[in-house]
Scaffold this active site. Structure first.
Site, short mmCIF file in Angstrom:
data_model
loop_
_atom_site.label_atom_id
_atom_site.label_comp_id
_atom_site.label_asym_id
_atom_site.label_seq_id
_atom_site.Cartn_x
_atom_site.Cartn_y
_atom_site.Cartn_z
N SER A 1 -12.53 -12.50 -39.30
CA SER A 1 -13.00 -12.01 -37.89
C SER A 1 -14.21 -11.14 -38.17
CB SER A 1 -11.99 -11.44 -37.50
OG SER A 1 -11.59 -10.30 -38.13
N LYS B 1 -18.06 -2.82 -37.86
CA LYS B 1 -17.61 -3.80 -37.02
C LYS B 1 -16.87 -3.10 -35.59
CE LYS B 1 -13.51 -7.20 -37.47
NZ LYS B 1 -12.69 -7.76 -38.36
N SER C 1 -10.54 -11.64 -43.26
CA SER C 1 -11.55 -11.32 -42.29
C SER C 1 -12.82 -10.65 -42.93
CB SER C 1 -10.66 -10.31 -41.20
OG SER C 1 -10.20 -11.25 -40.31
#
Ligand SMILES: *[C@@H]1O[C@H](CO)[C@@H](O)[C@H](O)[C@H]1NC(C)=O
Ligand SMILES: *[C@@H]1O[C@H](CO)[C@@H](O)[C@H](O)[C@H]1NC(C)=O
Ligand SMILES: *[C@@H]1O[C@H](CO)[C@@H](O)[C@H](O)[C@H]1NC(C)=O
Ligand SMILES: *[C@@H]1O[C@H](CO)[C@@H](O)[C@H](O)[C@H]1NC(C)=O
Ligand SMILES: *[C@@H]1O[C@H](CO)[C@@H](O)[C@H](O)[C@H]1NC(C)=O
Ligand SMILES: *[C@@H]1O[C@H](CO)[C@@H](O)[C@H](O)[C@H]1NC(C)=O
Ligand SMILES: *[C@@H]1O[C@H](CO)[C@@H](O)[C@H](O)[C@H]1NC(C)=O
Ligand SMILES: *[C@@H]1O[C@H](CO)[C@@H](O)[C@H](O)[C@H]1NC(C)=O
Ligand SMILES: *[C@@H]1O[C@H](CO)[C@@H](O)[C@H](O)[C@H]1NC(C)=O
Ligand SMILES: *[C@@H]1O[C@H](CO)[C@@H](O)[C@H](O)[C@H]1NC(C)=O
Ligand SMILES: *[C@@H]1O[C@H](CO)[C@@H](O)[C@H](O)[C@H]1NC(C)=O
Ligand SMILES: CC(=O)N[C@H]1CO[C@H](CO)[C@@H](O)[C@@H]1O
Length: 550
Positions: free
Chosen positions: A192, A111, A216
């Site tokens: 997210s 990420k 997330s």
């Protein structure tokens, strides 16, 4: 320095390797080149070890797959310019008899809030950090490299891990564009860790790392048909990860199977002197064997509770969750048939009170103000000299590519307006309240009261309470919305629910109980293999057969 060294080694050893990769007669699970949408860590390790293909082949195949889908889905923000050189080095090591571990030579995507001290940027999706430099690799990146993983690139995300705007969209960042999921046109990828979910699902790498503060990892795993492990806060280091909250942030794997996720967790878990929360790891910091925990029989004798009041409060007055609930109760029967004892009303006693409270966001605000400033202070190059949230907020409003005011900064604004942070007395009262909602009044209380080994919930409802106390959750693919589902769209026209949209089943446990949860998750997964029931509508087609020998 690193890439020059790697290229030199490659010149010495490459001829041996290309011979190995073209003349072998071995197979992995009956195939010379296992399909990259289904392939496991063990398949890849066997193929690399058997000389069927190389790490360079894997990098080439995955980069081609990324190129195939990225214009449509905006999953990857940056491919690592050094990935091929690193793969050559790892191939050379293997040819020379050095295998760093089970993930040696295997590409993983991370990420875009986990820093690497290389050519890649770490931005949380904001131009505010484009070009910023960190003093060293994050602990996560360093551990992946030590395990022989090729860090293939950075994954798009909800900007600032969804801690900027109240009217943005899941998976949108100024720097990376809008991530879309692959089961329905214009599908909301959730967030997210949106890119992390889509990338693992479509086989753009073996697996990915995501981060979670509240949902997330679990939510995008839920909506992208993958396994996600949200580890106990402190099991994986957050050093040089762009923060929201030191009390709630955690880094974990997202993968296509429980066992692959276990291999990745094994590589990234452990004590890090740069993150004191990791000092809470029990047994002097020794990490259990998560892969060995993948046992088909592990549900036998397990005591599993259902917080019935949580399900009731989420679903009362609507039928929209019916497909997830039906699949959930069918899954509970699978656990029962696998030998588990089910306790039907292991309720969270303070759940209604929690839903009525504001301490959840207050704690995040209080930590964010301080932890974000600490991250800015850790940079060795800071392109706009932003040092705190007040400055970031003003900068965001003034930088057109950040799309303000269409995407507002209401979460920044509210955090600044709170007037107190995690160094002030107000914080501690609110934090104690949170610990009660998650602890005695939440998941930890339910586990103690009924002497449970785990609590289970539909993943759509599992994340909020464990977030408050930093306890672990694992989600496993459970099913898909049926063909007659009415399409629901978000304010920005993304499809949040519709035909074929996936959902998962969650196991929740005590802090540092990941090995047990992995065992239950594996035993459940092996009995359903629900992930395979529906294929994405958009799939990359490049396979190892297209790149080996090319
Ligand atoms: C290749 O595989 C076949 C079938 O498994 C086997 O009979 C043959 O001996 C193998 N050849 C080599 C060179 O290993
Ligand atoms: C090969 O192995 C030897 C002995 O372990 C080591 O000294 C050498 O650096 C290795 N070379 C490469 C390219 O890994
Ligand atoms: C990182 O950002 C800089 C712009 O500051 C850009 O030149 C560079 O290409 C980016 N790195 C990668 C790997 O995309
Ligand atoms: C960890 O805790 C010790 C003792 O309080 C402190 O001196 C040190 O600065 C902390 N380290 C980090 C990285 O926060
Ligand atoms: C648990 O919650 C369910 C649903 O709200 C309720 O029917 C049940 O009575 C509760 N059980 C206990 C022990 O509180
Ligand atoms: C929710 O808050 C309102 C207003 O403060 C209060 O009257 C009510 O009792 C609360 N409900 C719960 C379940 O705590
Ligand atoms: C946190 O609050 C204290 C007390 O109000 C203040 O002095 C400090 O500057 C704040 N820290 C940050 C990073 O905003
Ligand atoms: C940031 O600070 C440095 C050192 O003071 C200065 O040279 C640079 O111009 C500043 N950059 C911006 C964008 O203000
Ligand atoms: C942000 O902008 C507002 C409005 O222009 C100004 O009052 C405030 O001082 C600025 N804050 C910082 C930290 O620059
Ligand atoms: C988002 O909110 C801001 C105000 O907070 C508003 O100006 C803007 O129009 C909103 N955007 C959308 C797409 O609703
Ligand atoms: C979809 O079909 C199922 C059975 O085939 C039915 O139970 C359900 O009510 C239908 N849902 C909608 C939204 O029409
Ligand atoms: C690597 C890559 O393809 N990055 C793209 C990510 O999405 C943004 C916005 O759509 C593009 O500008 C990048 O080129």
């Amino acid at each position: 320095m690193r890439s020059i060294l790697f290229s030199t080694l490659y010149l010495v050893l490459s001829s041996t390797l290309s011979t190995a990769s073209t003349c072998s007669n071995l197979t992995v699970s009956g195939e010379r080149f296992p399909s990259l949408i289904d392939v496991s860590a063990e398949d890849l390790a066997a193929g690399l070890e058997g000389g069927l293909f190389t790490s360079v082949d894997l990098v080439n195949a995955y980069i081609a797959r990324i190129s195939e889908v990225n214009d449509a889905l905006d999953v990857v923000t940056e491919v690592n310019p050094d990935a091929l050189a690193i793969a050559r080095q790892l191939d050379a090591e293997r040819a020379n008899g050095t295998v760093r571990g089970p993930l040696h030579g295997i590409p993983i995507l991370i990420k875009n809030n986990i820093a690497t001290n290389d050519k890649m940027n770490n931005t949380a999706g904001s131009y505010a950090l484009l070009g910023a430099r960190v003093p060293r690799d994050s602990a996560m990146a360093a551990k992946l490299r030590a395990a022989g993983v090729v860090i293939l690139g950075k994954l798009n995300l909800s900007q600032w891990a969804n801690f900027r705007s109240t009217n943005s969209s899941n998976g949108w960042s100024a720097y990376g564009g809008q991530v879309l999921a692959a089961y329905h046109p214009m599908q909301d990828p959730s967030g997210s860790s949106s890119g992390s979910g889509v990338a693992s699902d479509l086989g753009l790498a073996l697996a990915s790392l995501g981060t979670e503060t509240s949902g997330s990892i679990l939510s995008p795993s839920n909506r992208n048909n993958v396994v996600g492990i949200k580890p106990t806060v402190g099991l994986t280091s957050r050093n040089l990860v762009i923060p929201i909250s030191e009390r709630q942030d955690t880094v974990g794997p997202m993968a296509r199977s429980v066992k692959d996720a276990a291999y990745v967790l094994q590589a990234i878990a452990g004590v890090d002197p740069n993150d004191n929360y990791t000092l809470a790891i029990p047994n002097n910091g020794s990490i259990p064997d998560y892969v060995a925990a993948c046992n088909f029989s592990s549900l036998r004798g397990a005591r599993i509770g259902i917080p019935a009041n949580v399900i009731e409060l989420f679903t009362e007055g609507t039928t929209r969750w019916a497909p997830e609930l039906d699949a959930f109760y069918a899954s509970v029967d699978i656990l029962r048939n696998a030998g588990a004892t089910i306790i039907e009303d292991a309720n969270y006693t303070a759940f209604a009170e929690y839903l009525n409270s504001t301490t959840g966001i207050e704690i995040l605000n209080g930590d964010f103000l301080v932890n974000l400033a600490q991250y800015f202070a850790s940079l060795t190059y800071n392109p706009y000299n932003i040092t705190n949230l007040a400055e970031l907020n003003n900068w965001t409003k003034a930088f057109p590519l950040e799309e303000w005011p269409d995407r507002n900064t209401e979460i920044f604004d509210d955090a600044l307006a709170q007037g107190w942070n995690n160094t002030t007395p107000e914080f501690w009262a609110a934090y104690q309240q949170n610990l009660y909602f998650g602890g005695e009044g939440g998941v930890l209380g339910a586990l103690e009261r009924d002497d449970l080994d785990a609590v289970v919930l539909p993943t759509s409802f599992s994340a909020g309470i464990p977030a408050l106390v930093g306890s672990p959750v694992i989600t496993v693919p459970m099913g898909f919305y049926p063909a007659n589902t009415t399409v629901r769209r978000t304010a920005r026209n993304l499809v949040s629910i519709g035909p074929n949209v996936p959902f998962g089943f969650s196991f929740l446990g005590r802090k540092f109980s990941e090995a047990s949860l992995i065992g239950y998750a594996y035993a459940y997964e092996q009995r359903t293999k629900a992930r395979n029931d529906v294929r994405p509508y958009i799939l990359p087609t490049t396979e190892l057969s297209n790149v080996v020998g090319a």
